[in-house]
Enzyme design. Structure first.
Site, short mmCIF file in Angstrom:
data_model
loop_
_atom_site.label_atom_id
_atom_site.label_comp_id
_atom_site.label_asym_id
_atom_site.label_seq_id
_atom_site.Cartn_x
_atom_site.Cartn_y
_atom_site.Cartn_z
N ASP A 258 52.11 -62.85 -99.51
CA ASP A 258 51.86 -61.68 -100.35
C ASP A 258 50.47 -61.79 -100.96
O ASP A 258 50.11 -62.85 -101.50
CB ASP A 258 52.91 -61.58 -101.46
CG ASP A 258 52.87 -60.23 -102.16
OD1 ASP A 258 53.45 -59.28 -101.61
OD2 ASP A 258 52.24 -60.14 -103.23
N ASN A 266 43.26 -51.36 -104.83
CA ASN A 266 43.45 -49.93 -104.61
C ASN A 266 43.06 -49.11 -105.83
O ASN A 266 42.41 -48.06 -105.70
CB ASN A 266 44.91 -49.64 -104.24
CG ASN A 266 45.21 -49.91 -102.78
OD1 ASN A 266 44.36 -49.72 -101.92
ND2 ASN A 266 46.41 -50.40 -102.50
N HIS A 271 41.90 -46.49 -101.65
CA HIS A 271 42.75 -46.93 -100.55
C HIS A 271 41.94 -47.43 -99.35
O HIS A 271 42.42 -48.28 -98.59
CB HIS A 271 43.66 -45.79 -100.11
CG HIS A 271 44.77 -45.52 -101.08
ND1 HIS A 271 45.80 -46.40 -101.31
CD2 HIS A 271 45.00 -44.45 -101.90
CE1 HIS A 271 46.63 -45.90 -102.21
NE2 HIS A 271 46.16 -44.71 -102.59
N ASP A 275 42.71 -50.81 -97.37
CA ASP A 275 42.87 -50.93 -95.92
C ASP A 275 41.98 -52.03 -95.36
O ASP A 275 42.38 -52.80 -94.49
CB ASP A 275 42.53 -49.61 -95.24
CG ASP A 275 43.58 -48.54 -95.48
OD1 ASP A 275 44.65 -48.87 -96.01
OD2 ASP A 275 43.33 -47.37 -95.11
N GLU A 301 51.34 -54.93 -98.82
CA GLU A 301 50.44 -56.08 -98.74
C GLU A 301 51.17 -57.36 -98.36
O GLU A 301 50.67 -58.46 -98.56
CB GLU A 301 49.72 -56.28 -100.09
CG GLU A 301 50.60 -56.80 -101.22
CD GLU A 301 51.38 -55.72 -101.93
OE1 GLU A 301 51.85 -55.98 -103.05
OE2 GLU A 301 51.54 -54.62 -101.37
#
Length: 383
Positions: A258, A266, A271, A275, A301
């Site tokens: 994680d 973000n 975003h 990405d 994530e």
């Protein structure tokens, strides 16, 4: 599982809205091989059934011999039986799964050429057989059109050309005296060209179907943003791995990964930046992945890895290398400062045991270890 899942990014939505690519020409070498093997396997049964109809047709056309020359017709029956028997090895080969595309291609055209020997012998025995028999070569044009569909188009061109030109070669060698070259070639060769065009058109159609199927397979097994396996593929691979662990008593481990404070990326940079971080993490997993390892994005994530032939100590050391490599990275993102952004990960490690009957049990232990890593301050490995 722990997850600060972001909402779908604009780039993902745009990618999903794009139309599928159009088929054009050959695929890359590996994909081309897969295409031809799959085409052959899918059409194997169709070709077998089609070829089973040809021997009765060949023998049934003995009635045609009686119409042309009743006196000589009784002497052509055994030749027709031999002609029909030439096709039986192909029918048997199609039932034997070990016979592949290359072997069947060679066998098919060898059988077709063998039938021509019998066919020319039949025509020689019939009064006026060469005149009337030229039209019979249309059966070769039509027959090869339907039974050669599983083959490569290149091999279809070569094979059909050889079969249709063989009577010319036999006549030039003196085997078929009185052969009508002009009548045969002006009638049969254009028909052969039309057949090749039809086979080319079918090949283009199959390529489009294959592209669509491969696209569906990728959507079903690949994460569209990062290009690594998705949760579905991870679960399937994990089930196979557990079966190997139970059957062969071999070690294996699972990592659940994680990204720490991913939501802040973000929120701060957008975003597109998120990405870029996810893609960079996937590349990192791919670079460290060993031969049989499986890296996957489970969602948001959260990532995971299957590590065959790896015990808990080895998996922990592997996870620590991943953690250190990500911590040392600066990831360039569209709206961040030129130096890029830093990112860390927390990793939970769980080893598989012979008592595990489902992947969920292993993932649950890895999740519990991941929770401890998060609780103890993040940017660490726990098992």
């Amino acid at each position: 599982m722990l997850s600060d899942s972001p909402s779908p990014s604009p780039s993902l939505i745009a990618r999903a809205a794009q139309p599928p690519p159009r088929a054009s020409g050959r695929f890359e070498a590996a994909e081309e091989d897969i295409y031809h093997v799959r085409k052959f396997e899918e059409l194997r049964r169709y070709t077998q059934r089609t070829m089973l109809t040809l021997p009765p047709l060949i023998i049934g056309l003995w009635a045609w011999d009686w119409v042309i020359d009743p006196a000589a017709a009784p002497h052509t029956l055994l030749l027709r039986v031999g002609m029909a028997a030439c096709l039986l090895p192909c029918v048997v080969a199609l039932r034997w799964r070990r016979v592949g595309l290359v072997s069947f291609t060679v066998l098919l055209y060898a059988c077709a050429l063998s039938t021509e020997v019998f066919w020319l012998a039949i025509l020689r025995r019939l009064e006026g057989g060469l005149v009337y028999g030229i039209g019979g070569y249309m059966f070769y044009v039509l027959g090869l059109l339907v039974i050669s569909l599983p083959l490569r188009f290149r091999d279809q061109v070569i094979g059909l050309s050889v079969v249709l030109l063989a009577p010319n070669a036999a006549a030039l060698a003196g085997f078929v005296p009185g052969f009508l070259f002009a009548k045969y070639n002006t009638l049969i060769l254009p028909a052969g060209g039309l057949s090749l065009f039809t086979l080319w058109a079918f090949d283009r159609l199959y390529r489009r179907i294959f592209m669509y199927e491969r696209g569906v397979e990728r959507l079903a097994s690949e994460d569209p943003l990062t290009g690594i396996a998705n949760r579905r593929q991870f679960v399937l691979a994990g089930a196979q791995l557990l079966e190997s662990v139970v059957r062969y008593q071999r070690p294996a481990s699972v990592l659940v990964i994680d990204l720490d404070h991913f939501k802040a990326i973000n929120d701060r940079y957008g975003h597109a930046a998120g990405d870029a971080v996810l893609q960079a993490t996937a590349r990192l997993l791919g670079e460290h992945r060993r031969g049989a390892d499986v890296a996957a994005r489970l969602g948001g994530e959260e990532f995971a890895m299957l590590l065959p032939e790896t015990d808990a100590a080895g998996a922990t050391a592997f996870a620590e290398r991943l953690r250190a490599a990500l911590e040392a990275m600066r990831i360039p993102v569209p709206t961040a400062p030129p130096g890029g952004v830093g990112m860390t990960m927390s990793v939970g490690v769980a080893s598989c045991s012979a008592g595990d009957t489902a992947l969920d049990a292993v993932l649950r232990r890895a999740d519990e270890a991941l929770y401890r890593a998060k609780r103890d301050g993040r940017n660490r490995v726990a098992r």
